[in-house]
Design an enzyme around this catalytic site. Structure first.
Site, PDB file in Angstrom:
ATOM      1  N   LYS A 205       0.466  -1.324   0.129  1.00 12.59           N
ATOM      2  CA  LYS A 205      -0.044  -0.396   0.400  1.00 12.59           C
ATOM      3  C   LYS A 205       1.038   0.899   0.301  1.00 12.59           C
ATOM      4  O   LYS A 205       1.226   1.235   0.570  1.00 12.59           O
ATOM      5  CB  LYS A 205      -0.771   0.149   1.479  1.00 12.59           C
ATOM      6  CG  LYS A 205      -1.845   1.268   0.924  1.00 12.59           C
ATOM      7  CD  LYS A 205      -2.534   0.999   2.246  1.00 12.59           C
ATOM      8  CE  LYS A 205      -3.696   2.032   2.614  1.00 12.59           C
ATOM      9  NZ  LYS A 205      -4.925   1.985   3.741  1.00 12.59           N
ATOM     10  N   ARG A 215     -10.277  10.003   1.555  1.00 14.19           N
ATOM     11  CA  ARG A 215     -10.393  10.817   2.671  1.00 14.19           C
ATOM     12  C   ARG A 215     -11.843  12.262   3.586  1.00 14.19           C
ATOM     13  O   ARG A 215     -12.198  11.913   4.397  1.00 14.19           O
ATOM     14  CB  ARG A 215      -8.784  11.180   3.831  1.00 14.19           C
ATOM     15  CG  ARG A 215      -8.002  10.326   3.426  1.00 14.19           C
ATOM     16  CD  ARG A 215      -6.456  10.659   3.139  1.00 14.19           C
ATOM     17  NE  ARG A 215      -5.536   9.610   3.345  1.00 14.19           N
ATOM     18  CZ  ARG A 215      -4.412   9.891   3.198  1.00 14.19           C
ATOM     19  NH1 ARG A 215      -3.931  10.912   2.921  1.00 14.19           N
ATOM     20  NH2 ARG A 215      -3.402   8.639   3.084  1.00 14.19           N
ATOM     21  N   LYS A 258      -2.133  -1.606  -3.743  1.00 16.90           N
ATOM     22  CA  LYS A 258      -2.998  -0.785  -3.973  1.00 16.90           C
ATOM     23  C   LYS A 258      -2.419   0.889  -4.136  1.00 16.90           C
ATOM     24  O   LYS A 258      -1.276   0.728  -3.047  1.00 16.90           O
ATOM     25  CB  LYS A 258      -3.863  -0.566  -2.463  1.00 16.90           C
ATOM     26  CG  LYS A 258      -4.306   0.866  -2.249  1.00 16.90           C
ATOM     27  CD  LYS A 258      -5.607   1.014  -0.704  1.00 16.90           C
ATOM     28  CE  LYS A 258      -6.313   1.963  -0.264  1.00 16.90           C
ATOM     29  NZ  LYS A 258      -6.717   2.189   0.698  1.00 16.90           N
ATOM     30  N   SER A 284     -10.029   6.211  -4.950  1.00 11.70           N
ATOM     31  CA  SER A 284     -10.606   7.211  -5.372  1.00 11.70           C
ATOM     32  C   SER A 284     -10.530   8.079  -5.992  1.00 11.70           C
ATOM     33  O   SER A 284     -11.477   8.381  -7.333  1.00 11.70           O
ATOM     34  CB  SER A 284     -11.027   7.477  -3.294  1.00 11.70           C
ATOM     35  OG  SER A 284      -9.971   7.757  -2.778  1.00 11.70           O
TER      36      SER A 284
HETATM   37  C1  PBG Z   1      -7.713   3.339   5.511  1.00 10.58           C
HETATM   38  C2  PBG Z   1      -7.694   3.313   3.858  1.00 10.58           C
HETATM   39  C3  PBG Z   1      -7.566   4.205   3.137  1.00 10.58           C
HETATM   40  C4  PBG Z   1      -8.212   3.818   1.682  1.00 10.58           C
HETATM   41  C5  PBG Z   1      -8.164   2.899   2.495  1.00 10.58           C
HETATM   42  N1  PBG Z   1      -8.327   2.712   4.296  1.00 10.58           N
HETATM   43  C6  PBG Z   1      -6.832   6.365   2.886  1.00 10.58           C
HETATM   44  C7  PBG Z   1      -4.986   6.058   3.571  1.00 10.58           C
HETATM   45  O1  PBG Z   1      -4.944   5.243   3.968  1.00 10.58           O
HETATM   46  O2  PBG Z   1      -4.908   7.223   3.528  1.00 10.58           O
HETATM   47  C8  PBG Z   1      -7.988   4.775   0.183  1.00 10.58           C
HETATM   48  C9  PBG Z   1      -9.064   4.090  -0.150  1.00 10.58           C
HETATM   49  C10 PBG Z   1      -9.244   4.836  -1.873  1.00 10.58           C
HETATM   50  O3  PBG Z   1      -8.610   6.075  -1.828  1.00 10.58           O
HETATM   51  O4  PBG Z   1      -9.876   4.558  -2.387  1.00 10.58           O
HETATM   52  N2  PBG Z   1      -6.768   2.492   6.565  1.00 10.58           N
END
Ligand code: PBG
Length: 332
Positions: A205, A215, A258, A284
């Site tokens: 990630k 967010r 991701k 997103s």
């Molecule tokens: C947080 C989490 C995030 C996403 C999924 N789980 C955001 C982050 O790590 O800041 C992002 C998913 C997306 O942007 O669609 N644990």
């Protein structure tokens, strides 16, 4: 002129000549069974459109159950839950994350009661629950500089995973990127006889700017600092292989990369490194890019979305988390 350039022996175009031939030799394809739908929800009785993600809604508990049922009826096997937690419940140690009467466990129970065959996946991380908006527990030193405590966080993540398992989650998905959390969660689950609950682990990630709209959807942006001490540097690929080997050794059932679209090389690397199923998350910001390019008819939405998903599949993903899951089923 044919004296200089003889007729080509090989004509790859023969294999592209008709739709029938093309369909026969196609190497990859998409089906509803490839998709996992992320769903946002909150305590309110009303559904709220998410401003940062046009076309995506934050559902009430009741609508969440209906929406998940519709997705399942289209052939989508699984959903992932992302709760928006009320500001007043956020604390430095994220106690609400393991409250058996909290929003997520209630959602899991309602979903499993209404759709017993739907696979329910939960996000394991502290950011929606934490007053600091970080995935882990924050400590500040005398100069106010913050650090994210690894081992203390892992203990809380284990409690959160257990809470989800008690409510009936099929799969827990740690997205926090703390070290050693897969082994710890596995041990915690097995210790309470949840040997059948799977771990879909966010293995690679990245600290990506493409999470911005998410967010916004959950009001979960870090209050202070960034996530670069736990999420990976977008410059690194070998490190994803290291994370893959560790998560596999720690007992993960499935691995995730991701974001997806800009990280196809990482998906391919993880695919080569492990025999475990690989998931990829079209996040997103990727959704927003596709959505906005299509908004004024600049690009053909159906075509670009299906191409983006197929590319993720081709890179080596078995499963794709995408906000387009329902629409894509309609298009296929
Ligand atoms: C947080 C989490 C995030 C996403 C999924 N789980 C955001 C982050 O790590 O800041 C992002 C998913 C997306 O942007 O669609 N644990």
């Amino acid at each position: 002129m044919f004296d200089v350039h003889p007729l080509p022996m090989n004509r790859p175009r023969r294999n592209r000549r008709t739709p029938a031939i093309r369909s026969m030799i196609r190497e990859n394809s998409l089906s509803p069974a490839d998709f996992i739908l992320p769903l946002f929800f909150h305590e309110d009785a009303e559904d709220t459109p998410i401003a940062s993600m046009p076309g995506v809604t934050r559902w009430s508990l009741e609508s969440l159950v209906r929406e998940a049922g519709e997705a399942h009826a289209l052939g989508i096997p699984a959903i992932v839950l992302f709760p928006k937690i009320e500001e007043s419940l956020k604390t430095p140690f994220a106690e609400e994350a393991s409250n058996d009467l909290g929003l997520v466990p209630r959602a899991i129970r309602a979903l499993k009661a209404a759709h017993p065959k739907l696979c329910v996946i939960t996000d394991v991380a502290l950011d929606p629950y934490n007053s600091d908006g970080h995935d882990g527990i924050v400590q500040r030193n005398a100069h106010g500089e913050l650090s994210i405590l690894n081992d203390e966080t892992v203990e809380v993540l284990c409690q959160q995973a257990l809470c989800h398992a008690r409510a009936g989650a099929d799969i827990v998905a740690p997205s926090d990127m703390m070290d050693g959390r897969v082994a710890a969660i596995r041990e915690a689950l097995d210790g309470e006889d949840f040997t059948d609950v799977s771990i879909l682990c966010y293995t690679a990630k990245y600290a990506s700017a493409f999470y911005g709209p998410f967010r916004g959807a959950l009001d979960s942006a870090p209050k202070d600092g960034d996530k670069k001490t736990y999420q990976m540097d977008p410059a690194n690929a070998r490190e994803a292989v290291r994370e893959t080997l560790l998560d596999e050794a720690e007992g993960a059932d499935m691995l995730m990369v991701k974001p997806a679209g800009l990280y196809l090389d990482i998906i391919a690397k993880v695919r080569e490194t492990t025999t475990l199923p690989v998931a990829a998350y079209q996040v997103s910001g990727e959704y927003l890019m596709l959505k906005s390019a299509a908004a004024d008819g600049w690009l053909d939405e159906r075509a670009i979305v299906l191409e983006s998903l197929l590319a993720i599949k081709r890179a080596g993903a078995d499963m794709i988390l995408t906000y387009y899951a329902k629409q894509a089923c309609g298009w296929l």
